[in-house]
Design an enzyme around this catalytic site. Structure first.
Site, PDB file in Angstrom:
ATOM      1  N   TYR A 166       0.830  -1.204   0.000  1.00  0.00           N
ATOM      2  CA  TYR A 166       0.000   0.000   0.000  1.00  0.00           C
ATOM      3  C   TYR A 166       0.869   1.260   0.000  1.00  0.00           C
ATOM      4  O   TYR A 166       0.609   2.215  -0.744  1.00  0.00           O
ATOM      5  CB  TYR A 166      -0.907  -0.030   1.229  1.00  0.00           C
ATOM      6  CG  TYR A 166      -1.893   1.109   1.353  1.00  0.00           C
ATOM      7  CD1 TYR A 166      -2.962   1.216   0.475  1.00  0.00           C
ATOM      8  CD2 TYR A 166      -1.779   2.043   2.379  1.00  0.00           C
ATOM      9  CE1 TYR A 166      -3.881   2.238   0.602  1.00  0.00           C
ATOM     10  CE2 TYR A 166      -2.691   3.066   2.516  1.00  0.00           C
ATOM     11  CZ  TYR A 166      -3.750   3.159   1.627  1.00  0.00           C
ATOM     12  OH  TYR A 166      -4.667   4.181   1.755  1.00  0.00           O
ATOM     13  N   LYS A 170       0.856   4.058  -2.893  1.00  0.00           N
ATOM     14  CA  LYS A 170       0.454   5.430  -2.577  1.00  0.00           C
ATOM     15  C   LYS A 170       1.605   6.417  -2.731  1.00  0.00           C
ATOM     16  O   LYS A 170       1.377   7.612  -2.957  1.00  0.00           O
ATOM     17  CB  LYS A 170      -0.130   5.488  -1.155  1.00  0.00           C
ATOM     18  CG  LYS A 170      -1.502   4.826  -1.029  1.00  0.00           C
ATOM     19  CD  LYS A 170      -2.482   5.382  -2.051  1.00  0.00           C
ATOM     20  CE  LYS A 170      -3.912   4.943  -1.777  1.00  0.00           C
ATOM     21  NZ  LYS A 170      -4.845   5.426  -2.832  1.00  0.00           N
TER      22      LYS A 170
END
Length: 276
Positions: A166, A170
């Site tokens: 993640y 991101k």
């Protein structure tokens, strides 16, 4: 309501629930016409119905943002239904956490696909439409600004243990943001990002026993932050609490409003002052 987005066509991925739903409702409240997306048709339809009930316009483009051809289908829904494309919010996503030694290839790739590859494909599909419109407007002596808002996270700006997939995605979307700001500046497109800190959604609301899950394409994915950990985190937020989906949507709206017409390639953190 100021109708600052009157008649603008906005695509918001992952807008059937949570933050995405609130983004769609916010943009609609300012006059935008929405293309609503969710993995599941039911929540997408409910968001569209809420917009219509309030006097707005909305259509649904349900399905996974990672499926082949989704970007083209998403863009086509906006063009066919409303005749154009003015705002793209790349919001869809979820978390699938693990420490590096326990993370599978499937976990890694699934999160990269939804948070990084899918926005890339949506933007690629939008380019011919945006380019053609921008050329028409330039030939007519018009300066019309369009908006892209990519959703990042403080995991992407500062890293977060247990979220290597993640955090990488991101962080990557911030690179996409800065690059597209340079590529699409000639089209008068402002490309910016909002990195969320702790926001109370179904992805952060966990049970004490850690059994909270969501279903993604037939997989049960464990989500949520342990309530004790969330409470500790809350005490570290200068504003004293986690944010709401409505507040998260307000941050996205800042980059969709005409007041942001000379801001591009930037990101802001919506986290009550909390950083990692």
């Amino acid at each position: 309501m100021t109708n600052k987005l009157d008649g603008r066509v906005a695509l918001v991925s992952g807008s059937g629930r949570g933050i995405g739903r609130e983004i769609a409702l916010k943009l609609a409240s300012e006059g935008a016409r929405l293309v609503i997306n969710d993995l599941d048709a039911d929540p997408a339809n409910k968001t569209a119905e809420a917009i219509r009930a309030a006097g707005g316009e909305a259509v649904v483009c349900a399905g996974s943002v990672t499926e082949d051809g989704f970007g083209e289908r998403f863009v086509k829904a906006g063009v066919d239904s409303f005749g154009g494309l003015d705002i793209i919010v790349n919001n869809a996503g979820y978390t699938w956490d693990s420490v590096v030694q326990k993370m599978t290839d499937e976990q890694w790739q699934a999160i990269i696909d939804v948070h990084l590859t899918a926005p890339f494909k949506i933007l690629r599909a939008a380019q011919p439409v945006i380019s053609a419109k921008a050329k028409e407007e330039a030939a007519a002596g018009q300066e019309v600004f369009r908006k892209v808002v990519n959703i990042s996270s403080i995991a992407g700006t500062g890293g977060n243990a247990g979220q290597i997939n993640y955090a990488a995605a991101k962080s990557g979307i911030l690179g996409v943001t800065r690059t597209m700001a340079k590529e699409w500046g000639r089209y008068k497109v402002n490309v910016n990002a909002v990195a969320f800190g702790p926001i109370r959604t179904r992805l952060t609301e966990g049970s004490a026993d850690g059994d909270s899950t969501i279903k993604v394409e037939e997989k049960e994915i464990k989500v949520g932050v342990n309530p004790d950990l969330l409470s500790q985190m809350e005490r570290m937020i200068p504003l004293g609490r986690v944010g709401t989906p409505e507040e998260a949507a307000d941050a996205v709206y800042l980059f969709c409003a005409p007041e942001s017409n000379f801001i591009s390639g930037q990101h802001i953190i919506c986290g009550g002052g909390f950083v990692i």
